[in-house]
Design a protein around this motif. Structure first.
Motif, PDB file in Angstrom:
ATOM      1  N   LYS A 187       1.624 -10.496   2.380  1.00  0.00           N
ATOM      2  CA  LYS A 187       0.690  -9.589   1.795  1.00  0.00           C
ATOM      3  C   LYS A 187      -0.527 -10.021   0.804  1.00  0.00           C
ATOM      4  O   LYS A 187      -1.340  -9.778   0.776  1.00  0.00           O
ATOM      5  CB  LYS A 187       1.680  -8.317   0.972  1.00  0.00           C
ATOM      6  N   ASP A 188       0.200 -11.335  -0.056  1.00  0.00           N
ATOM      7  CA  ASP A 188      -0.588 -11.926  -0.924  1.00  0.00           C
ATOM      8  C   ASP A 188      -1.781 -12.650  -0.012  1.00  0.00           C
ATOM      9  O   ASP A 188      -2.892 -12.651  -0.200  1.00  0.00           O
ATOM     10  CB  ASP A 188       0.195 -13.015  -1.585  1.00  0.00           C
ATOM     11  N   ARG A 189      -1.685 -13.084   1.173  1.00  0.00           N
ATOM     12  CA  ARG A 189      -2.585 -13.865   1.869  1.00  0.00           C
ATOM     13  C   ARG A 189      -3.653 -12.712   2.438  1.00  0.00           C
ATOM     14  O   ARG A 189      -4.822 -12.922   2.444  1.00  0.00           O
ATOM     15  CB  ARG A 189      -1.954 -14.475   3.209  1.00  0.00           C
ATOM     16  N   PRO A 193       6.134 -10.528   0.765  1.00  0.00           N
ATOM     17  CA  PRO A 193       5.164 -10.617  -0.167  1.00  0.00           C
ATOM     18  C   PRO A 193       4.272 -11.490   0.066  1.00  0.00           C
ATOM     19  O   PRO A 193       2.940 -11.381  -0.305  1.00  0.00           O
ATOM     20  CB  PRO A 193       6.232 -10.726  -1.375  1.00  0.00           C
ATOM     21  N   GLU A 194       4.586 -12.757   0.569  1.00  0.00           N
ATOM     22  CA  GLU A 194       3.707 -13.794   0.684  1.00  0.00           C
ATOM     23  C   GLU A 194       2.841 -13.298   1.806  1.00  0.00           C
ATOM     24  O   GLU A 194       1.528 -13.801   1.532  1.00  0.00           O
ATOM     25  CB  GLU A 194       4.350 -15.183   1.224  1.00  0.00           C
ATOM     26  N   ARG A 224      -4.370  -9.985   0.708  1.00  0.00           N
ATOM     27  CA  ARG A 224      -5.147  -9.593  -0.371  1.00  0.00           C
ATOM     28  C   ARG A 224      -6.254 -10.669  -0.639  1.00  0.00           C
ATOM     29  O   ARG A 224      -7.344 -10.458  -0.790  1.00  0.00           O
ATOM     30  CB  ARG A 224      -4.301  -9.358  -1.471  1.00  0.00           C
ATOM     31  N   ASP A 225      -5.928 -11.848  -0.542  1.00  0.00           N
ATOM     32  CA  ASP A 225      -6.701 -12.819  -0.687  1.00  0.00           C
ATOM     33  C   ASP A 225      -7.992 -13.079   0.285  1.00  0.00           C
ATOM     34  O   ASP A 225      -9.116 -13.061  -0.152  1.00  0.00           O
ATOM     35  CB  ASP A 225      -6.021 -14.467  -0.529  1.00  0.00           C
ATOM     36  N   ALA A 240       1.109  -9.073   8.626  1.00  0.00           N
ATOM     37  CA  ALA A 240       0.821  -8.935   7.125  1.00  0.00           C
ATOM     38  C   ALA A 240       0.750  -7.246   7.156  1.00  0.00           C
ATOM     39  O   ALA A 240       0.672  -6.767   5.989  1.00  0.00           O
ATOM     40  CB  ALA A 240      -0.025  -9.486   6.548  1.00  0.00           C
TER      41      ALA A 240
END
Length: 317
Positions: A305-307, A302-303, A309-310, A295
């Motif tokens: 990157k979302d993890r 994108p998924e 950010r979480d 990541a």
């Protein structure tokens, strides 16, 4: 000196260069052991390892300055200088291209060969200065990035200066500042050595020093080949121990390095030391536990990157 009076190679210079190259190979072998997870040494943050790196690289570049001075007093054979420079430039390009394909996230864009190539040209301007002047200038070049840096030099095209505020990701980074400093020190010390009558110039190490002198005479070849040989040996050892060579060649980033980089960037954005230490420790541990290193790549899905950010939101609490 007239051509007929030019002395041959000084054995002690080849011997010292060979010792510096051998020390460099030992350090790189330690790095390879760490990269392939054979050991868990703190090469990035350990005081002894950091000192060893600076001493090894500094001694090698000081010998570059000394060699340039000997070339000057022996009559400035420009053809020999140009041939040597072309070999170094070719070697530097080869290292950049090879590491771009093998380790694109940390490829070598200005390593020690690049630094030597620049020093071989820039050093011409300092050959005839008094040794005391070169000594002071050399110390100033070393000290400048310690006392002053600017984000103006963070641009990708100016990273070779070494005066930026954010250290770039690279497996070998020897920018102009501070690494031209040892070259100037080599010029100064070499001039004093010549004035003293070159004491010890005939020292060769005897039969024991013969391999080191050979390495010193073929320094570029040794530099270009030693890492592929060491990596090949460790891959064979790993395969003998049942490890997958593909996994060995693409391990996750070093958590220690990631923690240091995160800490630096966090504090540069205004975070407190304790706050940044807690946040970065949380992030590195979580990314390591969830194998989320991909990541961090610029082209990450994108998924992923979302993890990431979480995780950042959780660690910021």
């Amino acid at each position: 000196m007239p051509s007929a009076e030019r002395p041959g190679r000084l054995p002690v210079i080849d011997l010292l260069r060979g010792l510096a190259l051998l020390a460099m190979a030992v350090y790189h072998f330690s790095w390879d052991l760490k990269f392939f997870r054979f050991v868990d040494w703190d090469l990035a943050g350990g005081t002894g390892w950091i000192a060893a790196r600076y001493l090894i690289a500094g001694s090698f570049l000081a010998l570059v300055g000394l060699g340039l001075l000997l070339w000057d007093v022996q009559g400035r054979d420009w053809r020999r200088w140009a041939i040597r420079l072309n070999k170094v430039v070719f070697g530097a390009i080869a290292v950049t291209v090879a590491t771009w394909f093998v380790i694109p996230d940390e490829f070598i864009f200005f390593g020690i060969l690049h630094s030597i190539a620049v020093a071989s040209v820039l050093g011409l301007l300092f050959l005839r200065l008094r040794p005391a002047v070169n000594l002071v200038l050399g110390l100033a070049v070393i000290a400048l990035p310690i006392v002053w840096r600017s984000d103006l030099f963070d641009h990708a095209w100016l990273l070779w200066t070494g005066l930026g505020t954010v250290p770039p990701r690279s497996n070998d980074y020897e920018p102009l500042f501070p690494w031209f400093g040892p070259v100037l020190l080599g010029l100064a010390l070499g001039r004093w050595w010549l004035r003293a009558g070159t004491p010890g110039s005939a020292v060769s190490g005897g039969a024991t020093g013969r391999p080191l002198r050979w390495i010193g005479r073929h320094s570029l070849v040794f530099y270009l080949l030693h890492q592929p040989v060491l990596i090949g040996i460790l891959l064979l050892v790993g395969m003998a121990l049942g490890r997958d060579p593909q996994t060995m060649l693409s391990p996750g980033p070093d958590p220690t390095v990631q923690l240091i980089e995160c800490q630096v960037q966090c504090e540069q954005r205004g975070g407190g030391m304790e706050q940044c230490h807690a946040y970065c420790g949380c992030m590195v541990d979580a990314v390591e536990a969830q194998s989320l290193w991909p990541a961090l790549r610029p082209d990450a899905a994108p998924e992923l990157k979302d993890r990431l950010r979480d995780l950042a939101a959780i660690c910021s609490r």
